[in-house]
Write an enzyme that holds these catalytic residues in place. Structure first.
Site, PDB file in Angstrom:
ATOM      1  N   TRP A  73       0.827  -1.204   0.000  1.00  0.00           N
ATOM      2  CA  TRP A  73       0.000   0.000   0.000  1.00  0.00           C
ATOM      3  C   TRP A  73       0.868   1.263   0.000  1.00  0.00           C
ATOM      4  O   TRP A  73       1.773   1.386  -0.804  1.00  0.00           O
ATOM      5  CB  TRP A  73      -1.004  -0.021   1.175  1.00  0.00           C
ATOM      6  N   SER A  74       0.602   2.209   0.917  1.00  0.00           N
ATOM      7  CA  SER A  74       1.273   3.513   0.823  1.00  0.00           C
ATOM      8  C   SER A  74       2.740   3.484   1.242  1.00  0.00           C
ATOM      9  O   SER A  74       3.429   4.493   1.086  1.00  0.00           O
ATOM     10  CB  SER A  74       0.533   4.550   1.664  1.00  0.00           C
ATOM     11  N   THR A  75       3.223   2.374   1.746  1.00  0.00           N
ATOM     12  CA  THR A  75       4.669   2.260   1.947  1.00  0.00           C
ATOM     13  C   THR A  75       5.362   2.509   0.604  1.00  0.00           C
ATOM     14  O   THR A  75       6.511   2.951   0.556  1.00  0.00           O
ATOM     15  CB  THR A  75       5.021   0.880   2.530  1.00  0.00           C
ATOM     16  N   LYS A  77       4.808   4.940  -1.269  1.00  0.00           N
ATOM     17  CA  LYS A  77       5.104   6.371  -1.429  1.00  0.00           C
ATOM     18  C   LYS A  77       6.534   6.705  -1.019  1.00  0.00           C
ATOM     19  O   LYS A  77       7.140   7.627  -1.569  1.00  0.00           O
ATOM     20  CB  LYS A  77       4.118   7.219  -0.624  1.00  0.00           C
TER      21      LYS A  77
END
Length: 377
Positions: A73-75, A77
């Site tokens: 997921w947003s890891t 980013k």
């Protein structure tokens, strides 16, 4: 799988770091982990590299392997932020430059002043789509980016920070392509080759992917109550099911904000380089000036989308409320459900945790807290 079997932890742990191994084991015994990996690099050396459990919760599930990939997921980013630090280091882009310098069409609707740093620190006001979007919208990166580039911001850019949950990835990839010639997916594949970090799933790695598991009825609508217009755009257009990364469409798309697939080892090694001199295996990934610029705080305050305190650098979440331990200079990124990776430059430490069973805590997942406590014990 009985409890005894599930407690087999594979991999290596250097003397002195047993607390991390113990916390990792307790995550399986008491905190619901099904399959997971954890890794830590100190001063360029891997000191913890552990994995355990199974790729799903069925009776005959395969064991989690050293090279099992999972959607983080947003890891993701933080990986995108690292790529931009590389672009800055090479002189291809400047954080303080307006995006329109590299992408003239982006200036539409009064966005000519939005800088690269403003976008990466979630201040651009392009937190989602104004018109209805579907998953298919997410699967065409360039079209999604062009649509956002034409759009009027949800707030005056630079006046607030509001989490661009998915949209920042499309804009970042389109910008990368305009300054480097490669999409972010291609950039990661070539520049971070050998790290087991990819945007989407490479066709030759599909058999290594563990599906995500999630509590029934969990969704992005759990993240906030009483949605306003910008929150709806960021989190509910379209609403996301936590199991969407198990679908072929998601796995083969390019969503550099949310569809990274990685091992903990790869992420820990990347953050190990970010925590020190920017070198990995004798190769310069970033100069120290680029790392310093990437991790300079651009926004401090309450994030207007998530409604919680945030300190954003250029794509990295700078430590806030101790989520990355006691070191104020620590930075990284966390993902929906529990994955996270961070660097502690004071200790030249890079750390990552990846797992398949998503938890419901947006911050303070007990598994994360236990691991971070163990590092600093």
């Amino acid at each position: 799988m009985d409890m005894h079997d599930s407690m087999i932890i594979n991999g290596s742990c250097e003397p002195g770091y047993e607390a991390v191994r113990d916390a990792f084991a307790v995550n399986f015994a008491e905190r619901g982990d099904v399959g997971a990996s954890v890794a830590m690099v100190v001063d360029g050396q891997i000191v913890v590299d552990l994995w355990g459990g199974a790729v799903d919760s069925s009776k005959n599930a395969q064991s989690w392997q050293a090279d099992t990939l999972v959607n983080v997921w947003s890891t993701t980013k933080g990986v995108t932020a690292a790529c931009f630090a590389m672009l800055v280091d090479r002189g291809l882009i400047e954080y303080d430059a307006p995006i329109a310098r590299y992408w003239p069409e982006f200036a539409a609707e009064g966005k000519g002043e939005i800088t690269v740093a403003m976008l990466l620190s979630h201040q651009a006001g392009l937190c989602g789509f104004r018109e209805p979007a579907t998953l298919e919208t997410f699967y065409d990166t360039e079209a999604a980016a062009e649509r956002l580039a034409e759009q009027k911001p949800f707030w005056k850019p630079g006046t607030q920070g509001g989490y661009h949950a998915i949209s920042v990835g499309f804009l970042a990839s389109a910008l990368c392509r305009r300054v480097d010639g490669r999409s972010l997916r291609q950039f990661v594949a070539e520049e971070l080759a050998g790290l087991d970090i990819t945007i989407g799933v490479p066709t030759n790695a599909a058999h290594r992917v563990a599906p995500l598991l999630a509590p029934r009825d969990m969704g992005t609508n759990d993240l906030v109550t009483d949605f306003n217009e910008s929150q709806i755009a960021a989190l509910l257009n379209p609403p996301l099911d936590p199991l969407v990364p198990n679908q072929h469409g998601w796995q083969y798309a390019e969503i550099p904000s949310a569809n990274g697939f990685a091992t903990a080892r790869g992420l820990a090694r990347l953050y190990g380089a970010l925590s020190g001199d920017g070198m990995l295996d004798g190769k310069r990934l970033f100069g120290v000036e680029a790392i310093a610029a990437a991790t300079t705080v651009q926004f401090t305050g309450i994030d207007s989308i998530l409604g919680m305190p945030a300190r954003w650098g250029c794509g990295f979440l700078c430590n806030v409320n101790g989520i990355y331990g006691p070191e104020p200079r620590a930075f990284g990124h966390s993902g929906w459900g529990g994955a996270f990776a961070f660097a502690d430059p004071a200790r030249k430490l890079g750390f990552a945790y990846t797992m398949n069973r998503m938890g419901k805590d947006l911050v303070g997942d007990p598994r994360n807290v236990a691991l971070i406590d163990a590092i600093y014990r």
